[in-house]
Design a protein around this motif. Structure first.
Motif, PDB file in Angstrom:
ATOM      1  N   ILE A  13      -3.356   7.453  -8.508  1.00 39.69           N
ATOM      2  CA  ILE A  13      -3.356   6.021  -8.155  1.00 39.69           C
ATOM      3  C   ILE A  13      -4.011   5.881  -6.787  1.00 39.69           C
ATOM      4  O   ILE A  13      -3.660   6.604  -5.850  1.00 39.69           O
ATOM      5  CB  ILE A  13      -1.910   5.475  -8.112  1.00 39.69           C
ATOM      6  CG1 ILE A  13      -1.311   5.500  -9.522  1.00 39.69           C
ATOM      7  CG2 ILE A  13      -1.880   4.060  -7.538  1.00 39.69           C
ATOM      8  CD1 ILE A  13       0.143   5.112  -9.585  1.00 39.69           C
ATOM      9  N   LYS A  17       4.169   6.316   8.998  1.00 38.62           N
ATOM     10  CA  LYS A  17       4.233   6.202   7.543  1.00 38.62           C
ATOM     11  C   LYS A  17       5.332   5.209   7.163  1.00 38.62           C
ATOM     12  O   LYS A  17       6.481   5.357   7.595  1.00 38.62           O
ATOM     13  CB  LYS A  17       4.492   7.570   6.919  1.00 38.62           C
ATOM     14  CG  LYS A  17       4.301   7.564   5.427  1.00 38.62           C
ATOM     15  CD  LYS A  17       4.344   8.947   4.828  1.00 38.62           C
ATOM     16  CE  LYS A  17       4.033   8.842   3.346  1.00 38.62           C
ATOM     17  NZ  LYS A  17       4.089  10.102   2.659  1.00 38.62           N
ATOM     18  N   ILE A  18       4.952   4.211   6.376  1.00 36.80           N
ATOM     19  CA  ILE A  18       5.922   3.170   6.017  1.00 36.80           C
ATOM     20  C   ILE A  18       6.677   3.594   4.770  1.00 36.80           C
ATOM     21  O   ILE A  18       6.097   3.743   3.692  1.00 36.80           O
ATOM     22  CB  ILE A  18       5.210   1.824   5.781  1.00 36.80           C
ATOM     23  CG1 ILE A  18       4.434   1.422   7.028  1.00 36.80           C
ATOM     24  CG2 ILE A  18       6.193   0.739   5.387  1.00 36.80           C
ATOM     25  CD1 ILE A  18       3.463   0.295   6.798  1.00 36.80           C
ATOM     26  N   THR A  19       7.976   3.812   4.930  1.00 43.71           N
ATOM     27  CA  THR A  19       8.800   4.117   3.755  1.00 43.71           C
ATOM     28  C   THR A  19      10.051   3.237   3.828  1.00 43.71           C
ATOM     29  O   THR A  19      10.649   3.089   4.880  1.00 43.71           O
ATOM     30  CB  THR A  19       9.244   5.598   3.752  1.00 43.71           C
ATOM     31  OG1 THR A  19       9.773   5.892   5.034  1.00 43.71           O
ATOM     32  CG2 THR A  19       8.111   6.540   3.438  1.00 43.71           C
ATOM     33  N   GLU A  62      -2.894   6.391   1.818  1.00 44.44           N
ATOM     34  CA  GLU A  62      -2.519   5.012   2.174  1.00 44.44           C
ATOM     35  C   GLU A  62      -2.502   4.762   3.677  1.00 44.44           C
ATOM     36  O   GLU A  62      -2.420   3.630   4.118  1.00 44.44           O
ATOM     37  CB  GLU A  62      -1.168   4.618   1.557  1.00 44.44           C
ATOM     38  CG  GLU A  62       0.000   5.489   1.913  1.00 44.44           C
ATOM     39  CD  GLU A  62       0.287   6.531   0.849  1.00 44.44           C
ATOM     40  OE1 GLU A  62      -0.683   7.127   0.322  1.00 44.44           O
ATOM     41  OE2 GLU A  62       1.467   6.747   0.551  1.00 44.44           O
ATOM     42  N   ASN A  63      -2.546   5.847   4.486  1.00 42.59           N
ATOM     43  CA  ASN A  63      -2.483   5.658   5.941  1.00 42.59           C
ATOM     44  C   ASN A  63      -3.836   5.745   6.621  1.00 42.59           C
ATOM     45  O   ASN A  63      -3.943   5.477   7.814  1.00 42.59           O
ATOM     46  CB  ASN A  63      -1.544   6.697   6.564  1.00 42.59           C
ATOM     47  CG  ASN A  63      -0.124   6.490   6.103  1.00 42.59           C
ATOM     48  OD1 ASN A  63       0.315   5.355   5.957  1.00 42.59           O
ATOM     49  ND2 ASN A  63       0.577   7.552   5.822  1.00 42.59           N
ATOM     50  N   PRO A  94      -9.753   7.227  -0.817  1.00 39.49           N
ATOM     51  CA  PRO A  94      -9.036   6.263  -1.666  1.00 39.49           C
ATOM     52  C   PRO A  94      -7.606   6.654  -2.007  1.00 39.49           C
ATOM     53  O   PRO A  94      -6.848   5.836  -2.499  1.00 39.49           O
ATOM     54  CB  PRO A  94      -9.894   6.218  -2.937  1.00 39.49           C
ATOM     55  CG  PRO A  94     -10.649   7.495  -2.947  1.00 39.49           C
ATOM     56  CD  PRO A  94     -10.849   7.900  -1.528  1.00 39.49           C
ATOM     57  N   TYR A  95      -7.236   7.930  -1.750  1.00 35.34           N
ATOM     58  CA  TYR A  95      -5.888   8.351  -2.132  1.00 35.34           C
ATOM     59  C   TYR A  95      -4.982   8.599  -0.928  1.00 35.34           C
ATOM     60  O   TYR A  95      -3.992   9.298  -1.017  1.00 35.34           O
ATOM     61  CB  TYR A  95      -5.960   9.608  -3.020  1.00 35.34           C
ATOM     62  CG  TYR A  95      -6.785   9.351  -4.250  1.00 35.34           C
ATOM     63  CD1 TYR A  95      -6.403   8.386  -5.172  1.00 35.34           C
ATOM     64  CD2 TYR A  95      -7.969  10.042  -4.473  1.00 35.34           C
ATOM     65  CE1 TYR A  95      -7.162   8.115  -6.287  1.00 35.34           C
ATOM     66  CE2 TYR A  95      -8.734   9.780  -5.595  1.00 35.34           C
ATOM     67  CZ  TYR A  95      -8.332   8.815  -6.496  1.00 35.34           C
ATOM     68  OH  TYR A  95      -9.089   8.538  -7.599  1.00 35.34           O
ATOM     69  N   ARG A 145       0.818  -1.204   0.000  1.00 33.13           N
ATOM     70  CA  ARG A 145       0.000   0.000   0.000  1.00 33.13           C
ATOM     71  C   ARG A 145       0.864   1.270   0.000  1.00 33.13           C
ATOM     72  O   ARG A 145       0.516   2.277  -0.598  1.00 33.13           O
ATOM     73  CB  ARG A 145      -0.885  -0.042   1.238  1.00 33.13           C
ATOM     74  CG  ARG A 145      -1.693   1.165   1.458  1.00 33.13           C
ATOM     75  CD  ARG A 145      -2.570   0.966   2.636  1.00 33.13           C
ATOM     76  NE  ARG A 145      -3.610   0.003   2.365  1.00 33.13           N
ATOM     77  CZ  ARG A 145      -4.796   0.050   2.922  1.00 33.13           C
ATOM     78  NH1 ARG A 145      -5.079   0.984   3.772  1.00 33.13           N
ATOM     79  NH2 ARG A 145      -5.700  -0.853   2.636  1.00 33.13           N
ATOM     80  N   SER A 146       2.010   1.177   0.681  1.00 26.88           N
ATOM     81  CA  SER A 146       2.881   2.354   0.792  1.00 26.88           C
ATOM     82  C   SER A 146       3.579   2.677  -0.539  1.00 26.88           C
ATOM     83  O   SER A 146       4.255   3.683  -0.656  1.00 26.88           O
ATOM     84  CB  SER A 146       3.924   2.152   1.888  1.00 26.88           C
ATOM     85  OG  SER A 146       4.869   1.184   1.491  1.00 26.88           O
ATOM     86  N   ARG A 169       2.014   3.527  -3.083  1.00 29.06           N
ATOM     87  CA  ARG A 169       1.164   4.501  -3.766  1.00 29.06           C
ATOM     88  C   ARG A 169       1.885   5.853  -3.972  1.00 29.06           C
ATOM     89  O   ARG A 169       1.917   6.384  -5.073  1.00 29.06           O
ATOM     90  CB  ARG A 169      -0.135   4.714  -2.985  1.00 29.06           C
ATOM     91  CG  ARG A 169      -1.241   5.342  -3.802  1.00 29.06           C
ATOM     92  CD  ARG A 169      -2.290   5.968  -2.919  1.00 29.06           C
ATOM     93  NE  ARG A 169      -1.797   7.186  -2.299  1.00 29.06           N
ATOM     94  CZ  ARG A 169      -1.793   8.372  -2.876  1.00 29.06           C
ATOM     95  NH1 ARG A 169      -2.292   8.513  -4.085  1.00 29.06           N
ATOM     96  NH2 ARG A 169      -1.301   9.433  -2.263  1.00 29.06           N
ATOM     97  N   SER A 170       2.468   6.378  -2.911  1.00 31.75           N
ATOM     98  CA  SER A 170       3.106   7.712  -3.008  1.00 31.75           C
ATOM     99  C   SER A 170       4.252   7.737  -4.023  1.00 31.75           C
ATOM    100  O   SER A 170       4.269   8.602  -4.894  1.00 31.75           O
ATOM    101  CB  SER A 170       3.609   8.164  -1.638  1.00 31.75           C
ATOM    102  OG  SER A 170       2.525   8.411  -0.815  1.00 31.75           O
TER     103      SER A 170
END
Lengths: 131, 278
Positions: free
Chosen positions: A109, B105-107, B70-71, B67-68, A90-91, A93-94
């Motif tokens: 997206i 936030k997952i990065t 992610e968190n 929907p846009y 899911r992450s 997306r950005s």
């Protein structure tokens, strides 16, 4: 007037452009303002975009998943091969959205589209479909 | 049920405008799990030669209003659960809103521990027990290093713990004395095994999952009933179809225990189910 449609596989386009380019130079054809020139330019731009998308998708997946850039293949399963289950998918997306912005696309997206991705090839197709 | 559907439509109106209505709809078994581990909606039907036919439907329909992002997820939903396979038949429907927030936030791959806050509030109607109630819950699920690990190249394992608090406010019951509030502690352990990752044709096709839920009524007006509720399910699923929009699965399911939030009484059964997830 007859209409001709030529179809090429993805891997055939690049050699075709090279042959046309080479032929043009050898025979001294002038393509300026010519339909072939337009086709060539468009095709080159498409190839550039395709390479850009693939390269950046691989970079993003290498940064998030368990495989290195060179080990990733388009057939890889995001969850099973790249360990991208649980919100990591899911992450994506950005960074995928950033690729679209770089390609001057206004499309967005959604999270669900990222949730539904299965393979690396799906990632590339998703961005390609939005550009 | 008509009222629930109307509420569902009102909540989802903004999404209609964006022409994304169908893209953001989710069909799943219930809105008890976090989004990425949502079980597919399940159906089965038996029609014995001598005897009455019976069926099981466990389904929930929701739409994500963000929907846009992610968190963050906010989904109005409706649920329908009916089971006539067992002696004590079950029939509940409900409607409400589901909220999920990924706290960090997952990065990249460095982040290993992430708390995920899950909350929902719903109106629930148990048609068999004739109980109407309002239910709310707050859970925390922990994304952890065991959430996705490879067992060599042969299999992978996913593990998710949840804990939290549930509230059930019984507003309408057959007996006046059955009205009141129940507060429950909730613990859930979910384990998923994906075998045969080394066989190309079988990769991702088979999934074995175990789910254990424990509830303890720490505040209740029902003095005579047990305060402890165990609910265990084990599934063996075979994927029939998978696309980026829909997955279809056939699975053998074993259920033992009770899930009071779904109006389920103590039950124990095996069923062969057809499951769909949108």
């Amino acid at each position: 007037m007859s209409k001709w449609t030529l179809e090429f596989e993805e891997n055939e386009v690049e050699p075709l452009v090279a042959v046309l380019d080479h032929g043009a130079k050898c025979n001294g054809f002038q393509y300026d303002n010519d339909i072939i020139n337009i086709i060539l330019e468009k095709t080159k731009r498409t190839i550039k975009n395709e390479k850009y998308i693939k390269h950046h998708v691989f970079l993003i997946l290498a940064n998030s998943g368990s495989k290195k850039y060179d080990e990733i293949s388009e057939k890889d399963d995001l969850r099973l091969n790249l360990n991208l289950a649980v919100y990591r998918q899911r992450s994506l997306r950005s960074p995928f959205q950033k690729i679209l912005e770089e390609l001057n696309s206004q499309n967005k997206i959604s999270v669900k589209e990222c949730d539904n991705l299965v393979t690396v090839s799906d990632c590339i197709s998703l961005i390609r479909s939005k550009k | 049920m008509k009222k629930l559907f109307l509420i569902f439509l009102i909540f989802s109106t903004p999404i209609f405008c964006e022409n994304n209505f169908f893209k953001n709809i989710t069909l799943r078994q219930s809105f008890q799990s976090k989004n990425d581990k949502a079980e597919p909606a399940s159906f089965t039907f038996t029609n014995p030669k001598d005897g009455e036919s019976s069926f099981l439907i466990n389904t929930a329909l929701g739409i994500n209003l963000f929907p846009y992002n992610e968190n963050l997820t906010f989904s109005p939903f409706i649920e329908y659960h009916r089971n006539t396979l067992i002696d004590k038949e079950q029939f509940t429907y409900s409607g409400g809103a589901f909220f999920e927030w990924v706290a960090i936030k997952i990065t990249g791959k460095e982040i290993k521990w992430v708390p995920i806050l899950i909350a929902s509030a719903k109106y629930n109607n148990d048609r068999k027990k004739d109980i109407e109630s309002f239910m709310g819950n707050i859970y925390v699920a922990i994304l952890n290093p065991l959430s996705n690990i490879n067992l060599g190249k042969v299999a992978s394992l996913e593990f998710y713990p949840y804990f939290g608090i549930e509230n059930e406010n019984r507003m309408k019951t057959e007996n006046q004395s059955d009205k009141g509030n129940i507060y429950r502690f909730f613990l859930r352990l979910n384990l998923v095994l994906n075998p045969f990752n080394n066989v190309k044709s079988m990769m991702g096709k088979i999934q074995i999952s175990f789910d254990y839920q424990y509830r303890y009524d720490f505040s209740t007006f029902l003095k005579d009933l047990s305060k402890k509720h165990n609910y265990f399910t084990a599934d063996l699923n075979y994927q029939l179809f998978q696309s980026n929009k829909l997955s279809a699965v056939v699975g053998l399911e074993y259920v033992n225990g009770e899930d009071p939030t779904q109006g389920f009484e103590k039950q124990s059964y095996y069923a062969l189910l057809f499951k769909i997830k949108l």
